[in-house]
Write an enzyme that holds these catalytic residues in place. Structure first.
Site, PDB file in Angstrom:
ATOM      1  N   GLU A  91       0.709  -0.927   0.005  1.00 15.13           N
ATOM      2  CA  GLU A  91      -0.283   0.304  -0.198  1.00 15.13           C
ATOM      3  C   GLU A  91       1.224   1.419  -0.120  1.00 15.13           C
ATOM      4  O   GLU A  91       1.519   1.987   0.735  1.00 15.13           O
ATOM      5  CB  GLU A  91      -1.509   0.377   1.327  1.00 15.13           C
ATOM      6  CG  GLU A  91      -2.140  -1.150   1.098  1.00 15.13           C
ATOM      7  CD  GLU A  91      -3.101  -0.705   2.732  1.00 15.13           C
ATOM      8  OE1 GLU A  91      -3.836  -1.481   2.593  1.00 15.13           O
ATOM      9  OE2 GLU A  91      -2.640  -0.520   3.737  1.00 15.13           O
ATOM     10  N   CYS A  92       0.649   1.689  -1.060  1.00 15.61           N
ATOM     11  CA  CYS A  92       1.184   3.858  -1.487  1.00 15.61           C
ATOM     12  C   CYS A  92       2.968   3.249  -1.144  1.00 15.61           C
ATOM     13  O   CYS A  92       3.553   2.544  -2.095  1.00 15.61           O
ATOM     14  CB  CYS A  92       0.586   4.263   0.152  1.00 15.61           C
ATOM     15  SG  CYS A  92       1.105   6.136   0.006  1.00 15.61           S
ATOM     16  N   GLY A  93       3.431   3.907  -0.061  1.00 14.70           N
ATOM     17  CA  GLY A  93       4.685   3.760   0.328  1.00 14.70           C
ATOM     18  C   GLY A  93       5.193   1.656  -0.282  1.00 14.70           C
ATOM     19  O   GLY A  93       6.543   2.689  -1.080  1.00 14.70           O
ATOM     20  N   SER A 152      -0.880  -0.859  -4.961  1.00 12.15           N
ATOM     21  CA  SER A 152      -1.384   0.015  -4.832  1.00 12.15           C
ATOM     22  C   SER A 152      -1.474   1.635  -3.937  1.00 12.15           C
ATOM     23  O   SER A 152      -0.738   1.385  -3.023  1.00 12.15           O
ATOM     24  CB  SER A 152      -3.262   0.080  -5.235  1.00 12.15           C
ATOM     25  OG  SER A 152      -3.496   0.456  -4.538  1.00 12.15           O
TER      26      SER A 152
END
Length: 452
Positions: free
Chosen positions: A327-329, A428
């Site tokens: 997720e993200c990072g 994502s």
């Protein structure tokens, strides 16, 4: 049972400062305090947890649309506590769009029956504060405003003016104030407050805040206003045992944005959780699957690049077909490179593309994703609620597998694509709360079992 929400009239009134001071003062008095935060926040919850020595929980009616699941995310954690303290988000009635009952602090307070202590900014005001409190206390009759705390007060005389006006023109009691004090200012950067793991003098700031609360806020009187009968409820989630599945997750200064409820739900389902550090460990630990949460890889890009053996072990795990979720990072780490201030740092390279830090937020807020292919979330067409909040873009030729949109007041206001899948690796920018639906998590765990 004592429980209350500290909610601001707007962002920037200092509700986090007031919350931290009250948490510290209650802890100093010997209370077992269970903290919560409204909305998808990771940094404030870490501050709460550091003071209370209990994991702070997120209460989020967008991410958790089912009322029973939302209630469980609240009631489960304070059965053995003396006080439940909830920090609101933005202004009391601010949420998604103009609907006061859509993902706002007031929505959470009403659904869970939590009394509200309103935090107002006392800077450069006196009698006008009464008009503000009157408006907030009468705007929604279903909401209980149990008191007011005034922040950033110039002097005792200034406070008496504000208190006198509020109690003259409204029925709401003023319970105290915090004076302006530069020693307790909390530093921030592009994603908000600086995480507690990076702050050396944080405990001293907490000590000062706790003393200020004891001196200037009528804490005992506040607690009298928020006494409620203890609520007991059954776990609404179906029980299933996924033992002996082992899930390893990234946890260090670069990666530490996770919802505590996600971990606890996994443990309840028999999954063994093992932490690892992409900054310090030589390689991934042995596990059935791997989870890279969000954080600040851009702050530690040089160190992440330098740990070549670890990056290679992640790439090898991917090539062997181990399920990896990011997720993200985590997405930024699994790409080919990360560019910070025009300097490029090598990352894992599962997804061919580079993350580039940007001066402004590229995505911000709640959104809903629909899968365009079968994935760990479920079959094609599965809908996933989540939240995006990042100062980077991921430039790639990889085919996106999510169609995302942001709606407000029933209308779609933005749409885009994102999310990438290769073999059993999915990444994502979307932060996801597992309480939103059992099928989502069960499909992921079944996906892991099938890949073993």
């Amino acid at each position: 049972m004592k429980e209350f929400m500290l909610a601001g009239v707007s962002s920037g009134v200092g509700k986090t400062t007031v919350t931290l001071g009250i948490l510290k003062a209650l802890a100093n008095r010997g209370y077992q305090v269970q903290p919560y935060k409204v909305g998808p926040d990771y940094i404030d919850t870490a501050y709460h947890s550091r003071i209370t020595k209990r994991a702070s929980r997120n209460l989020d009616s967008f991410m958790i649309p089912d009322t029973l699941a939302l209630a469980w995310s609240y009631y489960k954690w304070h059965q053995d506590a003396d006080v439940a303290v909830v920090e609101g988000v933005m202004g009391l009635f601010d949420g998604l769009g103009t609907d006061k009952d859509c993902a706002s602090s007031s929505d959470i307070a009403k659904k869970l029956g939590i009394p509200v202590i309103l935090v107002i900014d006392g800077k450069a005001t006196s009698t006008s504060a009464a008009a503000m409190v009157h408006g907030f206390s009468t705007f929604d009759p279903e909401l209980t405003i149990a008191g007011v705390i005034v922040n950033r007060v110039a002097s005792q005389n200034h406070y008496e003016l504000i208190k006198g006006a509020i109690e003259r023109y409204t029925d709401v009691e003023v319970l105290g104030y915090l004076p302006k004090n530069m020693d307790v200012d909390l530093p921030s950067r592009h994603l908000g407050l600086i995480p507690d793991v990076e702050m050396e003098d944080l405990d001293q700031k907490f000590d000062i805040l706790g003393k200020l609360v004891e001196e200037h806020i009528e804490l005992s009187r506040l607690l009298e206003h928020v006494e409620k009968a203890t609520v007991r409820m059954q776990n609404p989630f179906a029980t299933k045992n996924y033992a002996p599945l082992t899930l390893a997750y990234a946890m260090d200064d670069a990666f530490h944005f996770y919802y505590e409820d996600n971990f606890d739900l996994l443990r309840d389902l028999g999954v063994t959780l093992v932490p690892f550090s992409p900054l310090k460990d030589p390689q991934l630990p042995q596990a059935d699957a791997y989870y890279f949460g969000g954080g600040f890889p851009e702050i530690y890009a040089k160190e992440l690049m330098a740990n070549v053996s670890f990056r290679q072990s992640v790439l090898e795990a991917h090539e062997k077909g181990y399920p990896i979720y990011a997720e993200c990072g985590g997405l930024m780490y699994l790409g080919s490179s990360l560019e910070v201030d025009q300097v490029s740092y090598d990352m894992v390279g599962i997804f061919k593309g580079k993350s580039i830090m940007t001066p402004r937020l590229k995505r911000f807020g709640y959104c809903q994703a629909t899968t365009q292919v079968d994935s760990l979330f479920g079959p094609k067409g599965t809908q996933v609620r989540g939240h995006e909040f990042h100062h980077s873009t991921f430039e790639t030729q990889e085919e996106p597998v999510l169609a995302l949109e942001k709606t407000r007041d029933g209308a779609v206001v933005a749409s885009w694509t994102g999310g990438y899948q290769k073999k059993n690796t999915f990444a994502s920018y979307l932060h996801v709360h597992f309480y939103q639906g059992e099928s989502l998590l069960h499909h992921w765990l079944n996906y892991i079992q099938e890949a073993r």
